[in-house]
Structure formats: C-alpha cells, structure tokens
Design a protein around this motif. Structure first.
Motif: not given
Length: 363
Positions: A323-341
């Motif tokens: 039930d926390k997944v949706e908010s976790l996903i929304k917390s990953v913006d494109d900049e953070r996403y790029s750093e992660n991948v």
C-alpha cells in the motif's frame, strides 16, 4: 591440439534460456571451437551422438542437467569436466544429475547448500544478463510507463489436489504460516539440518511431490501479490500464459507471452519491472539483471541479499508494504530515475554478465 567445448541445449520457450546460452558462448569466446547440440532435435541426433563427438573436448556445458542421460552410453564423459547451470531449485533437475560427476552451477546460495547436501559438486553462479544490441537502450525516461510483471498463471487448486493425494501431511505443513518458499519447506521437513532426520526420503516419487509443493508456494504467493496490488489500486501490466477471463482482475492489463527479445523491449518501455522472487532469496533473477542492464528500474520486496548487492539508489526500488508502492513510485522523478538506472546498469555490467561469469567459473 585444438580443443572444443561441447554445449548441450534444447528447445526452450520464448528464447529466454537460449539467450542465457548465447551469453555463455560469448564468455567462452574464440579460445575454443564451440559445438552446440540440440538434444530436442531428434531428426539427426543419432548421427551426431557418436564417440568422435567427445574427441578433444575441453569441457561440456548444459542447462538444467541436460545431457546427463548420455553418460552411461559414453563413459568418456566421466573424464571430461561437465558443468550444468541450474536455473531453478536443484529439485527440478535432481532426477537427471543425481549420482553423476556433473559440476552444478546454482543461481542461489540455498540451492548450492541443497545440492551439496545430496552429494553433488556445486558452486554459486549468480544469475546474469547480456546485451544483444544497443538499440534496446533508451535514455528517454519520459516515454517509460507502467509496471511490467512477467508472470504466467498456475492453477493453485490443481496443484493442491496433487499434493493432498500423495503427501497430505506435507500440505498441512505448507500452510502453517511460516513456510514461504521451498527452502523453508525443506527445512521444515528436516532437510538442511544435520541434527534431524528428514520426514521423507528423496526418491523419484517424493521429488515429484516436492516439485509440486514448490510450484504451489510460488503460485500462491504470485496470486496474492497480484491481488494485493489490485486492492491498493496499483495497475500491473502482466505478461504470461494461462490467464483466462475468470482469473484476470480488472485493475490489471494482461498480455500474451512473447519472445524474449520482444520482452526486453517491453522492459525498456516500462517504468518499472516488478520482481517477485520464486524463493531465490540468496540469488538474483532475470527480472532483476535484464531490466537494470537495459536502464529500467526494478520494483521488489526487499531482502538482505538484494539490498547488499544493490544499495539504495542503485536501480531497485524496495518496498515493505504494497500500500506504500504508489507513493514510492511517485517519489522517483526523472532525475532520480536516471541516477538509479545508471548505477544499476553499471553494477550489472560490472558484476553480472554471463560472459564474465563464465571466465570465473567455467574452465
């Protein structure tokens, strides 16, 4: 003398295992002549399987203990190093490899322990990946969308009937609330514990029942995850076989299975790939290595092993509660996403490529 490497393969669904084998071939490189034999192609197998096939063979490689049935017919195989990559729990291949001199390469550390328990030479060979073409790579994160979940349907009730018929006591133990995967169940039965005598002996029949127990645990957990995501209003793009109108949930979208190279492209287009561990708590899976290598984040329930291999910000978004997944996903913006991948793909490229694993473990 020119040595050759003999690879036993077969016909595998959707080309997933074929991709793994190609990665192994890449790792062997040009040092040896590669001779690949498809044991599922019976049309000219008799003319191929002759004594001369094993002349000047440096070592043999197979998947899931394929080729073990040839050893009694070609005793020379006992003198040639024979490696077999087990892509699942050793139970699933045990009737093939048991009693042979095969060297088992296991994708989970618990699998290694079990294989050694039954007297086999086994070592840890982490699941890996390969890049076939740079055209798969997509650095535009705005176009990525959805949570991809590669998962076929297994009929829990049908599997349950088989277990109750042959091992009713075992079915009770499967549902005591502590058992989550086959490793837990084997421990419950007294395996993996030198202080106890196992409740059952391993033979062809009992191994078959234990495999059904493994499938039951996986199917039960898989359906529960899908239901939990639906209850939380989080839609999944589920791709796999066996889903029917009566088993589909309206929250999710379902797709027919497709060849592995097309699935990889679907991974690239997805924002996340959901990883549900089939009991591989001390190992990896293609649902982790391939998405990360192709710059797509993975969504997974955390365990200590995964968190050790992929620190925070390294491509895997760990969740404790669905039930926390949706908010976790929304917390990953494109900049953070790029750093992660970027970090995640670097980790896989550095540590978990089939070609590099071969040079470490197969020689």
């Amino acid at each position: 003398m020119d040595y050759k490497v003999l690879i036993f393969s077969g016909n595998f669904q959707y080309g997933v295992v074929d991709d793994f084998i190609e990665g192994i071939v890449d790792g062997i490189g040009e040092k040896y002549q590669i001779v690949q034999v498809n044991l599922s192609d019976k049309s000219n197998l008799a003319s191929i399987l002759t004594a001369s096939l094993f002349d000047n063979v440096k070592f043999i490689v197979s998947v899931n203990a394929l080729g073990s049935d040839l050893i009694p017919h070609f005793p020379v195989m006992n003198k040639i190093p024979f490696f077999s990559l087990l892509l699942d729990h050793p139970l699933h291949s045990m009737t093939r490899f048991y009693g042979t001199n095969m060297r088992l390469l296991c994708v989970d550390k618990d699998h290694v322990n079990f294989a050694r328990l039954v007297g086999m030479n086994a070592e840890f060979f982490p699941h890996a990946a390969r890049v076939k073409s740079n055209s798969y790579l997509d650095k535009s994160f705005e176009s990525k969308d959805g949570i991809l979940f590669p998962a076929s349907f297994f009929n829990v009730d049908a599997i349950k009937e088989k277990i109750i018929k042959f091992f009713p006591q075992g079915f009770e133990l499967l549902n005591d609330g502590i058992v989550e995967n086959i490793n837990d169940f084997l421990l419950k039965l007294g395996f993996m514990d030198n202080r106890r005598t196992p409740m059952i002996q391993l033979n062809k029949n009992s191994i078959g029942v234990l495999i059904q127990c493994d499938l039951y645990l996986r199917a039960r957990r898989r359906l529960q995850i899908i239901q939990d995501f639906a209850q939380c209003g989080v839609s999944l793009n589920i791709i796999g076989s066996g889903w029917s109108a009566s088993t589909k949930l309206d929250t999710h979208r379902y797709y027919e299975p497709e060849p592995f190279n097309e699935l990889i492209q679907r991974m690239v287009r997805s924002r996340f790939v959901l990883h549900h561990s089939p009991g591989f708590n001390l190992g990896l899976h293609e649902r982790i290595t391939y998405p990360l290598l192709h710059r797509t984040m993975v969504l997974a329930a955390g365990n200590d092993y995964l968190k050790e291999q992929f620190k925070p910000g390294s491509g895997i978004l760990f969740y404790d509660e669905i039930d926390k997944v949706e908010s976790l996903i929304k917390s990953v913006d494109d900049e953070r996403y790029s750093e992660n991948v970027t970090r995640g793909s670097e980790i896989v490229a550095r540590n978990y490529m089939w070609s590099k694993s071969v040079s470490k473990h197969i020689q």
